[in-house]
Every structure is written in structure tokens, then in C-alpha cells.
Design a protein around this motif. Sequence first.
Motif, PDB file in Angstrom:
ATOM      1  N   GLN A 172       6.236   1.848   7.804  1.00 65.78           N
ATOM      2  CA  GLN A 172       7.298   1.082   7.139  1.00 65.78           C
ATOM      3  C   GLN A 172       8.469   1.968   6.709  1.00 65.78           C
ATOM      4  N   SER A 226      10.541  -5.482   2.234  1.00 64.17           N
ATOM      5  CA  SER A 226       9.191  -5.834   1.805  1.00 64.17           C
ATOM      6  C   SER A 226       9.137  -7.326   1.498  1.00 64.17           C
ATOM      7  N   ILE A 270       0.197  -6.250  -1.049  1.00 66.97           N
ATOM      8  CA  ILE A 270       0.789  -7.040   0.037  1.00 66.97           C
ATOM      9  C   ILE A 270       2.272  -7.281  -0.208  1.00 66.97           C
ATOM     10  N   TRP A 307       4.556  -4.918   1.525  1.00 60.90           N
ATOM     11  CA  TRP A 307       4.506  -4.855   2.983  1.00 60.90           C
ATOM     12  C   TRP A 307       5.685  -5.582   3.624  1.00 60.90           C
ATOM     13  N   ARG A 350       3.936  -5.746   8.998  1.00 60.09           N
ATOM     14  CA  ARG A 350       2.653  -5.257   8.502  1.00 60.09           C
ATOM     15  C   ARG A 350       1.727  -6.406   8.121  1.00 60.09           C
ATOM     16  N   CYS A 377      -1.776  -6.989   9.981  1.00 59.58           N
ATOM     17  CA  CYS A 377      -3.017  -7.099   9.227  1.00 59.58           C
ATOM     18  C   CYS A 377      -3.753  -8.382   9.602  1.00 59.58           C
TER      19      CYS A 377
END
Length: 228
Positions: free
Chosen positions: A10, A24, A179, A182, A186, A190
Amino acid sequence: MDIRLQLITQQPIIFNKIKIYQPSLSEILEVGIEEYNYQLLPFIVNIETLNLPIQTGELSIFDVLTMENNLPILLTAIKQFCRLDEMRFDESLKRLYIDNGYLDKNNFKEFSDIILKINSKERPRIEKIPKFASEKQREIWDKIQKGRKRKESENQLHLFDMINVCEFGGEYHIPMSEIMTWSLWRISNCYKTILSKSGYKDSFDIFLVSGEKELIENKHWLEQIKVN
């Protein structure tokens, strides 16, 4: 351009001397998911969908940018990902100068591909309307298209579902506070990883009973979760 390492970590992506950040989930929600998706439109839209009265074969969105029309939308979108307020647009060259680099019709698609990748988005496929021998054929084609769209809508995967799987669907609970840091890529990665591992386990359990090797051959979860 291979950006897999940056996607996993990231970290900002450098393209043509332009730094692209990966927002994010927390930052996206601050903007608002509807507004955020709106800002993605300049990178998703195909020039053919703009219904312009010109030949569009070799055009990009930069060919139709003007100070009054499409440029403000694009600037707002780029500010979101490059975190810059100052940009300069040369209308004669159709070139947008950002940081130490620039965007124009020759590199905008590659730039857009990066933006779409970090957001786990794809451009919609444009299906050309075929020529029909009769009105009846057209009616049948229209019904099939409506059926496809309805099925796609019913099977649409929502962000909140992916987040729920990431938090509770793996072997260990992932706190929501984690989370929230993220990127959308991502979260999507996941989600796909959890489903791949779970799917392989189910297939392996069936294999142990049935002996059907095709259920697991070349389908190990390690192969399924490789970053492409």
C-alpha cells in the motif's frame, strides 16, 4: 508497469514522475462512497460512451478536455489520488502537468489502469448492438440483455460483504480498526484469499472421499492467491 509490490504494501506508486496514493477505507468513507465512486468515472469511462459527433477510434478523454467542461471533473479526481492542489493544464497541447510529470492522451490510459487497479475496478465492456434481420430478433436480443443485467444486479458483490468476510471469514479475526487502514485492493485481495483457501479445503475434503483428483489438481490455494 508492475505495481504488485506497491499494491501489497500500500505504498505510493510512481508513474511518469507522478506520485499516486492508495486511499484507505477510512479516507474513502470521509469523502463518501458515492462521491468517491463519482471521482472514479473519468478513469472508467470509455470515450465511445460519451456519444460525441466525431470519429472516436483514436481518441482519449484528453481530446475533449476543456477548461469549462470535463477538466474540472478530472482535476477533482486526480486531487484525490495525487494529493496535490496545484496543477496546470495546457489547453493547446491537451497536457495536464502534475507534480514533476504530466498526463496526456498518450499515457492517460496507463495512468487510469493504475487508478482502477488500486480500487479493484474494471471498465465496463461495451457490447455492440448487432444488426437484426427483423424486429422480432431485436425484441429477443433486448429481453436477453435485460435478463443479463438483472442477473448481474442480483449477483453483485458489495463492499460491505467483502469487509464482513475479511473481518470474520478467515482463521483469525481481523479488527475493523485494521481494515479501515486498507485500500480497496487490499480488501478485495483479502476477500479473494479467504474464499480461495476455503474453497480448496472443501474440494480437498470431497477428494478424500471421492478420489476425484481433478478437484484439486493444479488448484492448490497457494496457486489461487498469487497476485496477478
